[in-house]
Design an enzyme around this catalytic site. Sequence first.
Site, mmCIF file in Angstrom:
data_model
loop_
_atom_site.group_PDB
_atom_site.id
_atom_site.type_symbol
_atom_site.label_atom_id
_atom_site.label_comp_id
_atom_site.label_asym_id
_atom_site.label_seq_id
_atom_site.Cartn_x
_atom_site.Cartn_y
_atom_site.Cartn_z
ATOM 1 N N PRO A 186 0.840 -1.071 -0.173
ATOM 2 C CA PRO A 186 -0.169 0.164 -0.179
ATOM 3 C C PRO A 186 0.917 1.010 -0.297
ATOM 4 C CG PRO A 186 0.414 -1.387 2.177
ATOM 5 C CD PRO A 186 0.903 -1.556 1.282
ATOM 6 N N CYS A 187 2.119 1.375 -1.233
ATOM 7 C CA CYS A 187 2.495 3.061 -1.043
ATOM 8 C C CYS A 187 1.441 3.602 -0.704
ATOM 9 C CB CYS A 187 3.035 2.863 -2.796
ATOM 10 S SG CYS A 187 4.300 1.475 -3.074
ATOM 11 N N HIS A 188 0.282 3.576 -1.104
ATOM 12 C CA HIS A 188 -0.216 5.358 -1.092
ATOM 13 C C HIS A 188 -0.368 6.185 0.491
ATOM 14 C CE1 HIS A 188 -3.525 2.435 -0.118
ATOM 15 N NE2 HIS A 188 -4.108 3.350 0.754
#
Length: 98
Positions: A51-53
């Site tokens: 979940p890079c966001h």
Amino acid sequence: MNFYQRVYALVRRIPAGKCATYGQLALMLGNPRASRAVGYAMRACKDPSVPCHRVVRGDGSAVPAFGPGVQRAMLEGEGVPFTPDGRAELARCRWDGT
């Protein structure tokens, strides 16, 4: 496990509704001066399970890599609060690593 793999494993642990900063992740990985390397790892990530966001700048601002407003919309969809000037309210949503 190389550095990027360690970054991805750590980012996968950030729960929905929480954020971490590049510098915070570098510190948690034992490399407090490696925040830029964490950013490079995030940019190189092609794995949708990461979940890079949920990784933001040190001041809580979103990064442009997702496109205008995309990261903020994703975080708001998870319940992350934002300040009036558009930064994630880290005092309320910073992940503590547990």
